[in-house]
Design a protein around this motif. Structure first.
Motif, mmCIF file in Angstrom:
data_model
loop_
_atom_site.group_PDB
_atom_site.id
_atom_site.type_symbol
_atom_site.label_atom_id
_atom_site.label_comp_id
_atom_site.label_asym_id
_atom_site.label_seq_id
_atom_site.Cartn_x
_atom_site.Cartn_y
_atom_site.Cartn_z
ATOM 1 N N CYS A 1 47.382 37.516 43.540
ATOM 2 C CA CYS A 1 48.143 36.815 44.588
ATOM 3 C C CYS A 1 49.640 36.868 44.259
ATOM 4 C CB CYS A 1 47.723 35.358 44.686
ATOM 5 S SG CYS A 1 45.998 35.114 45.140
ATOM 6 N N THR A 2 50.447 37.013 45.277
ATOM 7 C CA THR A 2 51.904 36.975 45.092
ATOM 8 C C THR A 2 52.347 35.519 45.042
ATOM 9 O OG1 THR A 2 52.349 37.000 47.463
ATOM 10 C CG2 THR A 2 52.176 39.160 46.364
ATOM 11 N N PRO A 3 53.548 35.218 44.552
ATOM 12 C CA PRO A 3 54.020 33.831 44.508
ATOM 13 C C PRO A 3 54.053 33.184 45.899
ATOM 14 C CG PRO A 3 55.400 35.184 43.109
ATOM 15 C CD PRO A 3 54.454 36.100 43.822
ATOM 16 N N GLN A 4 54.371 33.933 46.942
ATOM 17 C CA GLN A 4 54.388 33.363 48.290
ATOM 18 C C GLN A 4 52.962 33.014 48.737
ATOM 19 O OE1 GLN A 4 55.861 36.426 47.686
ATOM 20 N NE2 GLN A 4 58.006 35.742 47.600
ATOM 21 N N GLU A 5 51.985 33.884 48.409
ATOM 22 C CA GLU A 5 50.586 33.620 48.777
ATOM 23 C C GLU A 5 50.060 32.401 48.004
ATOM 24 O OE1 GLU A 5 48.680 37.932 49.973
ATOM 25 O OE2 GLU A 5 48.927 37.491 47.838
ATOM 26 N N ARG A 6 50.473 32.248 46.767
ATOM 27 C CA ARG A 6 50.029 31.094 45.968
ATOM 28 C C ARG A 6 50.478 29.794 46.607
ATOM 29 N NH1 ARG A 6 47.844 32.902 41.189
ATOM 30 N NH2 ARG A 6 48.708 34.851 40.419
ATOM 31 N N LYS A 7 51.690 29.778 47.148
ATOM 32 C CA LYS A 7 52.185 28.567 47.817
ATOM 33 C C LYS A 7 51.340 28.232 49.038
ATOM 34 C CE LYS A 7 56.961 28.947 46.354
ATOM 35 N NZ LYS A 7 58.327 29.195 46.734
ATOM 36 N N LYS A 8 50.742 29.256 49.656
ATOM 37 C CA LYS A 8 49.893 29.052 50.828
ATOM 38 C C LYS A 8 48.430 28.778 50.455
ATOM 39 C CE LYS A 8 52.725 31.995 53.730
ATOM 40 N NZ LYS A 8 52.806 33.250 54.472
ATOM 41 N N GLY A 9 48.080 28.761 49.112
ATOM 42 C CA GLY A 9 46.718 28.420 48.693
ATOM 43 C C GLY A 9 45.895 29.576 48.156
ATOM 44 N N CYS A 10 46.512 30.723 47.947
ATOM 45 C CA CYS A 10 45.781 31.880 47.397
ATOM 46 C C CYS A 10 45.466 31.625 45.914
ATOM 47 C CB CYS A 10 46.632 33.144 47.559
ATOM 48 S SG CYS A 10 45.808 34.630 46.926
ATOM 49 N N LYS A 11 44.252 32.005 45.523
ATOM 50 C CA LYS A 11 43.855 31.872 44.102
ATOM 51 C C LYS A 11 43.251 33.190 43.659
ATOM 52 C CE LYS A 11 42.980 26.996 43.615
ATOM 53 N NZ LYS A 11 42.093 26.000 43.087
ATOM 54 N N ASP A 12 43.561 33.569 42.418
ATOM 55 C CA ASP A 12 42.919 34.757 41.842
ATOM 56 C C ASP A 12 42.362 34.389 40.457
ATOM 57 O OD1 ASP A 12 45.042 34.948 39.955
ATOM 58 O OD2 ASP A 12 46.224 36.061 41.411
ATOM 59 N N ILE A 13 41.224 34.987 40.156
ATOM 60 C CA ILE A 13 40.582 34.754 38.847
ATOM 61 C C ILE A 13 40.096 36.098 38.314
ATOM 62 C CG2 ILE A 13 39.861 32.379 39.306
ATOM 63 C CD1 ILE A 13 37.056 33.452 39.880
ATOM 64 N N ARG A 14 39.871 36.142 37.007
ATOM 65 C CA ARG A 14 39.304 37.337 36.388
ATOM 66 C C ARG A 14 38.065 36.891 35.608
ATOM 67 N NH1 ARG A 14 40.638 42.372 36.466
ATOM 68 N NH2 ARG A 14 42.654 41.894 37.378
ATOM 69 N N LEU A 15 36.936 37.530 35.878
ATOM 70 C CA LEU A 15 35.670 37.217 35.212
ATOM 71 C C LEU A 15 35.649 37.816 33.813
ATOM 72 C CD1 LEU A 15 33.224 37.765 38.195
ATOM 73 C CD2 LEU A 15 34.223 35.623 37.385
ATOM 74 N N PRO A 16 34.796 37.319 32.918
ATOM 75 C CA PRO A 16 34.737 37.859 31.552
ATOM 76 C C PRO A 16 34.459 39.352 31.504
ATOM 77 C CG PRO A 16 33.509 35.813 31.668
ATOM 78 C CD PRO A 16 33.924 36.152 33.073
ATOM 79 N N SER A 17 33.798 39.883 32.509
ATOM 80 C CA SER A 17 33.516 41.318 32.524
ATOM 81 C C SER A 17 34.741 42.133 32.906
ATOM 82 C CB SER A 17 32.384 41.624 33.498
ATOM 83 O OG SER A 17 32.796 41.332 34.832
ATOM 84 N N GLY A 18 35.802 41.473 33.379
ATOM 85 C CA GLY A 18 37.026 42.166 33.768
ATOM 86 C C GLY A 18 37.172 42.311 35.271
ATOM 87 N N LEU A 19 36.184 41.869 36.040
ATOM 88 C CA LEU A 19 36.255 41.941 37.506
ATOM 89 C C LEU A 19 37.234 40.905 38.030
ATOM 90 C CD1 LEU A 19 35.054 43.108 40.163
ATOM 91 C CD2 LEU A 19 33.358 41.278 40.036
ATOM 92 N N GLY A 20 38.141 41.332 38.898
ATOM 93 C CA GLY A 20 39.105 40.417 39.486
ATOM 94 C C GLY A 20 38.593 39.918 40.847
ATOM 95 N N CYS A 21 38.794 38.618 41.109
ATOM 96 C CA CYS A 21 38.360 38.015 42.368
ATOM 97 C C CYS A 21 39.537 37.223 42.969
ATOM 98 C CB CYS A 21 37.189 37.086 42.132
ATOM 99 S SG CYS A 21 35.740 37.924 41.437
#
Length: 129
Positions: free
Chosen positions: A106-126
């Protein structure tokens, strides 16, 4: 005279080797050849206990040996089954509900709008936008 007395004294005092043996049971024997015929009950009972203990130890040794063999056969059987079974498929990571797979953060602007990103232990990004 000493020469005649000395051999006679040696013969009288030397005795038999069996008499000096601490385990010599004596000249008495059972008419049927049993050694313990004239022994008292204590020794006879003690010998029975020893024989019984030896028998029980031998029985326990045989039981333990059979148990060891059984366990070895079981282990071999399990190892053979493990070779025949196909390996389980690798666990595939999935994004949690509401997230979709994406390698783009997520970009900083998207984060302000509620965007979230995570990375799983296997390395998959969500990402949840």
């Amino acid at each position: 005279m000493i020469i005649k007395v000395l051999p006679l004294a040696l013969l009288v005092f030397s005795g038999c080797a069996e008499l000096n043996d601490p385990y010599y049971s004596g000249p008495y024997r059972d008419p049927y050849g049993r050694d313990d015929y004239y022994r008292d009950d204590y020794y006879r009972d003690r010998e029975r206990e020893i024989r019984r203990d030896k028998w029980e130890l031998e029985r326990e040794r045989r039981r333990a040996e059979e148990e060891r063999r059984r366990l070895e056969r079981e282990r071999e059987r399990q190892q053979n089954e493990a070779w025949r079974r196909p390996p389980p498929p690798p666990a595939q990571d999935r994004c949690p509900p509401g997230f979709s797979p994406s390698e783009q953060k997520c970009t900083p602007q998207e984060r302000k709008k509620g965007c979230k990103d995570i990375r799983l232990p296997s390395g998959l990004g969500c990402v949840r936008r």
